[in-house]
Design a protein around this motif. Structure first.
Motif, PDB file in Angstrom:
ATOM      1  N   GLY A 309       9.148  41.951 -23.296  1.00 46.40           N
ATOM      2  CA  GLY A 309      10.122  42.734 -22.534  1.00 46.40           C
ATOM      3  C   GLY A 309      10.163  42.329 -21.066  1.00 46.40           C
ATOM      4  O   GLY A 309      11.239  42.121 -20.495  1.00 46.40           O
ATOM      5  N   ILE A 310       9.002  42.203 -20.449  1.00 41.83           N
ATOM      6  CA  ILE A 310       8.940  41.847 -19.026  1.00 41.83           C
ATOM      7  C   ILE A 310       9.425  40.413 -18.805  1.00 41.83           C
ATOM      8  O   ILE A 310      10.184  40.135 -17.871  1.00 41.83           O
ATOM      9  N   THR A 313      13.184  40.187 -19.234  1.00 41.41           N
ATOM     10  CA  THR A 313      13.859  40.748 -18.053  1.00 41.41           C
ATOM     11  C   THR A 313      13.795  39.782 -16.879  1.00 41.41           C
ATOM     12  O   THR A 313      14.786  39.574 -16.162  1.00 41.41           O
ATOM     13  N   TYR A 314      12.633  39.174 -16.680  1.00 34.41           N
ATOM     14  CA  TYR A 314      12.454  38.221 -15.571  1.00 34.41           C
ATOM     15  C   TYR A 314      13.380  37.012 -15.744  1.00 34.41           C
ATOM     16  O   TYR A 314      14.054  36.594 -14.789  1.00 34.41           O
ATOM     17  N   VAL A 316      16.167  36.770 -17.521  1.00 37.85           N
ATOM     18  CA  VAL A 316      17.564  37.170 -17.365  1.00 37.85           C
ATOM     19  C   VAL A 316      17.916  37.328 -15.881  1.00 37.85           C
ATOM     20  O   VAL A 316      18.938  36.814 -15.404  1.00 37.85           O
ATOM     21  N   CYS A 317      17.051  38.029 -15.144  1.00 38.19           N
ATOM     22  CA  CYS A 317      17.310  38.225 -13.707  1.00 38.19           C
ATOM     23  C   CYS A 317      17.343  36.897 -12.961  1.00 38.19           C
ATOM     24  O   CYS A 317      18.199  36.675 -12.090  1.00 38.19           O
ATOM     25  N   PRO A 339      13.946  38.156  -8.406  1.00 37.32           N
ATOM     26  CA  PRO A 339      13.107  38.515  -9.566  1.00 37.32           C
ATOM     27  C   PRO A 339      11.614  38.492  -9.226  1.00 37.32           C
ATOM     28  O   PRO A 339      10.859  39.356  -9.677  1.00 37.32           O
TER      29      PRO A 339
END
Length: 359
Positions: A309-310, A313-314, A316-317, A339
């Motif tokens: 998950g982390i 997210t990283y 994608v950002c 990020p």
């Protein structure tokens, strides 16, 4: 180095290797499928495929190592928490800062290794990839020749191929215009079939036509076999690495000279990316520890889920930020570093909550 620090480093080693291997394999899946197609359909040798795969590894590792470190640290410290080893460390007077010390040292060494990959190994890997591509093209030029497209990049010839049998690498209905500086009209060669030997196209059952200066037919004839050299076509393939992703940071900085502000943007984005991603290894390693310490119910599955998950997210950002930076919507510094700043902020927040003691 204290015995306990050596113990932590010894325990975290295998999970990190597992994490890096896992994420690297995920990144390689698409490439592996493509290479398998080349083996089965195009007949590229297994040795060449393995060499190509090895040259893809360094640029992929530069991205997957921080992810693998994060997952490995989370798995290790989740186990320490479940087995009460973290509690034992606290009982002998170790603070969270003391527990983090060997992990920070390890992450710093790994960060330096990623910089080494980017600055030394990856540029060579890209060059080797292009060199082996040219080698394959020389051994089997059919890969570079397309059906129903006029190819005018060969020094003395223009080529048109109606059909290529991929199983046999034979061409059908070949039309060739042989250029002649002394005449306004080229010699026309028509071949029913053609095959490749070294870097030559060998025409079989072919006819040729030459013309006078006024365009009238001069000579018409037939021949059973004729070689058409294609070496000049492949010699013109430039093996210089042009992709900015393959350039070391120093070369990227040098490339900024004599460029407009708009032309500098992709180079600035890449420079910042090459610095931000390796440094994220240290932050992710610390975050992996502070997230895992104190959660007694977290197992490998939980650690794996949180890590994905982390990391997702990283990534994608980071990608969104890079796209926006390349389009000029935001500064390259903001797009690439935001990020990392979010990671640092989250890590500091969790660290402050748990720094009272590792429980």
């Amino acid at each position: 180095m204290k015995i306990i620090e050596k113990y932590i480093l010894g325990d975290v080693k295998k999970p990190i290797i597992f994490g890096v291997s896992l994420f690297t394999f995920i990144f390689l899946i698409e490439i592996i499928v493509s290479l398998m197609e080349n083996i089965i359909v195009k007949g590229i040798s297994l040795i060449d495929v393995l060499r190509i795969l090895s040259f893809y590894l360094p640029p992929i590792l530069s991205q997957t190592i921080p992810m693998g470190v994060f997952l490995g640290v989370m798995i290790t410290f989740s186990k320490f928490t479940r087995t009460s080893e973290v509690t034992a460390m606290s009982s002998i007077g170790m603070s969270l800062k003391d527990i983090l010390k060997p992990i920070i040292i390890l992450a710093s060494v790994i960060t330096l290794f990623i910089f080494f990959l980017q600055e030394s190994i990856i540029p060579r890997s890209f060059r080797k990839l292009e060199e082996i591509s040219i080698k394959i093209a020389y051994e089997n030029p059919v890969f570079q020749l397309k059906e129903r497209i006029l190819i005018d990049e060969v020094e003395e010839y223009n080529l048109y191929i109606d059909n290529i049998e991929r199983k046999t690498d034979e061409a059908n209905n070949v039309l060739i215009f042989q250029k002649d500086d002394k005449s306004n009209y080229p010699t026309i060669l028509l071949g029913n079939k053609a095959y490749w030997k070294d870097v030559n196209m060998v025409l079989e059952e072919s006819k040729f036509y030459t013309f006078n200066q006024d365009g009238t037919l001069k000579i018409e004839g037939e021949f059973s076999q004729k070689k058409i050299p294609l070496s000049s076509y492949f010699q013109e393939m430039n093996i210089e690495v042009k992709d900015i992703e393959a350039m070391p940071i120093k070369k990227l900085f040098n490339s900024l000279k004599e460029k407009t502000e708009k032309e500098k943007i992709p180079f600035l984005v890449e420079i910042n990316r090459k610095i931000a991603i390796p440094l994220s290894t240290i932050v992710l390693a610390i975050l992996g520890v502070v997230l895992s310490v104190g959660h007694h119910r977290s197992g490998k599955g939980t650690s794996f889920g949180i890590s994905l998950g982390i990391i997702f997210t990283y990534i994608v950002c980071l990608n969104v930020g890079m796209v926006m930076a390349n389009k000029g919507v935001v500064s390259p510094y903001v797009g690439v570093w935001l990020p990392n700043l979010l990671l640092v902020s989250g890590t500091l927040l969790i660290y402050r909550r748990k720094s009272g003691g590792a429980r």
